[in-house]
Design a protein around this motif. Structure first.
Motif, short mmCIF file in Angstrom:
data_model
loop_
_atom_site.label_atom_id
_atom_site.label_comp_id
_atom_site.label_asym_id
_atom_site.label_seq_id
_atom_site.Cartn_x
_atom_site.Cartn_y
_atom_site.Cartn_z
N ALA A 52 0.86 -1.18 0.00
CA ALA A 52 0.00 0.00 0.00
C ALA A 52 0.90 1.23 0.00
CB ALA A 52 -0.90 -0.01 1.22
N GLY A 53 0.65 2.14 -0.88
CA GLY A 53 1.46 3.35 -0.98
C GLY A 53 2.52 3.29 -2.06
N ASP A 54 2.87 2.08 -2.55
CA ASP A 54 3.80 1.98 -3.67
C ASP A 54 3.11 2.47 -4.94
OD1 ASP A 54 5.79 0.85 -2.12
OD2 ASP A 54 5.46 -1.19 -2.82
N ASP A 55 3.87 3.03 -5.83
CA ASP A 55 3.33 3.52 -7.10
C ASP A 55 3.45 2.43 -8.16
OD1 ASP A 55 2.52 4.87 -9.37
OD2 ASP A 55 3.86 6.58 -9.05
N ALA A 56 2.34 1.84 -8.53
CA ALA A 56 2.32 0.75 -9.51
C ALA A 56 2.87 1.19 -10.86
CB ALA A 56 0.90 0.22 -9.68
N ARG A 57 2.81 2.47 -11.16
CA ARG A 57 3.31 2.96 -12.44
C ARG A 57 4.81 2.73 -12.61
NH1 ARG A 57 0.63 8.74 -11.78
NH2 ARG A 57 1.53 8.27 -9.74
N ALA A 58 5.52 2.52 -11.52
CA ALA A 58 6.95 2.24 -11.61
C ALA A 58 7.23 0.92 -12.31
CB ALA A 58 7.57 2.23 -10.21
N LEU A 59 6.24 0.04 -12.35
CA LEU A 59 6.40 -1.26 -13.00
C LEU A 59 6.07 -1.24 -14.49
CD1 LEU A 59 4.90 -3.76 -10.40
CD2 LEU A 59 7.29 -3.51 -11.08
N LEU A 60 5.51 -0.17 -14.98
CA LEU A 60 5.04 -0.15 -16.37
C LEU A 60 6.10 -0.53 -17.40
CD1 LEU A 60 2.53 2.85 -16.39
CD2 LEU A 60 2.14 0.43 -15.86
N PRO A 61 7.35 -0.11 -17.27
CA PRO A 61 8.35 -0.52 -18.27
C PRO A 61 8.75 -2.00 -18.16
CG PRO A 61 9.10 1.43 -17.06
CD PRO A 61 7.88 0.92 -16.37
N HIS A 62 8.31 -2.67 -17.11
CA HIS A 62 8.75 -4.04 -16.84
C HIS A 62 7.62 -5.07 -16.94
CE1 HIS A 62 12.30 -2.02 -15.25
NE2 HIS A 62 11.48 -1.28 -14.54
N LEU A 63 6.45 -4.68 -17.36
CA LEU A 63 5.28 -5.57 -17.31
C LEU A 63 5.48 -6.88 -18.07
CD1 LEU A 63 2.30 -3.06 -17.60
CD2 LEU A 63 3.34 -4.04 -15.54
N ALA A 64 6.15 -6.83 -19.19
CA ALA A 64 6.32 -8.03 -20.02
C ALA A 64 7.15 -9.11 -19.34
CB ALA A 64 6.95 -7.66 -21.36
N GLN A 65 7.99 -8.74 -18.40
CA GLN A 65 8.85 -9.74 -17.75
C GLN A 65 8.26 -10.29 -16.46
OE1 GLN A 65 11.96 -6.59 -17.18
NE2 GLN A 65 12.43 -7.77 -15.36
N LEU A 66 7.08 -9.82 -16.06
CA LEU A 66 6.48 -10.26 -14.80
C LEU A 66 5.34 -11.24 -15.02
CD1 LEU A 66 6.43 -6.79 -13.02
CD2 LEU A 66 7.95 -8.73 -12.54
N ALA A 67 5.41 -12.37 -14.33
CA ALA A 67 4.35 -13.37 -14.39
C ALA A 67 3.31 -13.14 -13.30
CB ALA A 67 4.95 -14.77 -14.23
N LEU A 68 3.72 -12.47 -12.22
CA LEU A 68 2.83 -12.25 -11.07
C LEU A 68 3.13 -10.90 -10.44
CD1 LEU A 68 0.92 -13.09 -8.67
CD2 LEU A 68 2.93 -14.13 -7.63
N ILE A 69 2.07 -10.14 -10.21
CA ILE A 69 2.16 -8.94 -9.39
C ILE A 69 1.16 -9.13 -8.25
CG2 ILE A 69 1.89 -6.43 -9.24
CD1 ILE A 69 2.55 -6.31 -12.25
N GLU A 70 1.69 -9.11 -7.04
CA GLU A 70 0.86 -9.27 -5.85
C GLU A 70 0.66 -7.90 -5.23
OE1 GLU A 70 1.14 -12.79 -3.05
OE2 GLU A 70 2.13 -11.21 -1.89
N VAL A 71 -0.59 -7.53 -4.98
CA VAL A 71 -0.91 -6.22 -4.42
C VAL A 71 -1.40 -6.41 -3.00
CG1 VAL A 71 -2.31 -4.14 -4.69
CG2 VAL A 71 -1.49 -5.34 -6.72
N SER A 72 -0.75 -5.74 -2.07
CA SER A 72 -1.06 -5.89 -0.65
C SER A 72 -2.29 -5.08 -0.25
CB SER A 72 0.14 -5.44 0.18
OG SER A 72 -0.19 -5.41 1.55
N PHE A 73 -3.16 -5.71 0.51
CA PHE A 73 -4.30 -5.04 1.15
C PHE A 73 -4.12 -5.20 2.65
CE2 PHE A 73 -5.94 -5.43 -3.08
CZ PHE A 73 -6.79 -4.35 -3.23
N PRO A 74 -3.44 -4.23 3.30
CA PRO A 74 -3.19 -4.36 4.74
C PRO A 74 -4.47 -4.27 5.56
CG PRO A 74 -2.49 -2.21 3.95
CD PRO A 74 -2.88 -3.01 2.75
#
Length: 144
Positions: A39-61
């Motif tokens: 929570a609080g991380d900016d997901a947009r930082a991953l945009l240049p790397h999306l093709a190399q990621l098989a899983l993105i886990e988003v935390s819900f504290p």
């Protein structure tokens, strides 16, 4: 739990690789294919790397913290096609809305009753807003 090819839970997970933190991934400390956004991380930082990621886990504290919904929407609208997992304080009545934002995998802290989940997923047969799930809004169906 439910017959739905787009709905998976941690027990069904084909990804054995643990998710690394966003900071570790961006610092190049790892070449992991799985990243965890807090929570609080900016997901947009991953945009240049999306093709190399098989899983993105988003935390819900906390179930009250809705920032993960925005992260999911940003990632899906930017073309991320891999597994998008909501993890943490995920409640059964939130899952239909999380799916609309693009989540297709869930790792709730507390067990979810399959019958309650099925009722929750079947509760609404029409949607009024456009979302990441591609469902055509009811107003558009009515007016062509």
């Amino acid at each position: 739990m439910v017959e739905d090819t787009l709905l998976r839970f941690r027990d069904d997970d084909a990804h054995d690789e643990p998710a690394v933190t966003l900071d570790s991934f961006l610092a190049g400390q790892t070449n992991a294919g799985a990243v965890r956004i807090e929570a609080g991380d900016d997901a947009r930082a991953l945009l240049p790397h999306l093709a190399q990621l098989a899983l993105i886990e988003v935390s819900f504290p906390s179930f009250r913290d809705g920032r993960g919904y925005s992260s999911a929407r940003v990632l899906r609208e930017s073309g991320y096609a891999g597994e998008l997992r909501a993890a943490g304080d995920v409640l059964v009545d939130q899952i239909p809305f999380m799916r609309r934002c693009g989540f297709d995998s869930f790792a709730p802290e507390a067990p979810i009753d399959p019958a309650v989940l099925a009722r929750s997923l079947d509760r609404y047969d029409a949607h009024y807003q456009k979302a990441a799930d591609g469902v055509v809004p009811v107003w558009k169906v009515r007016h062509g």
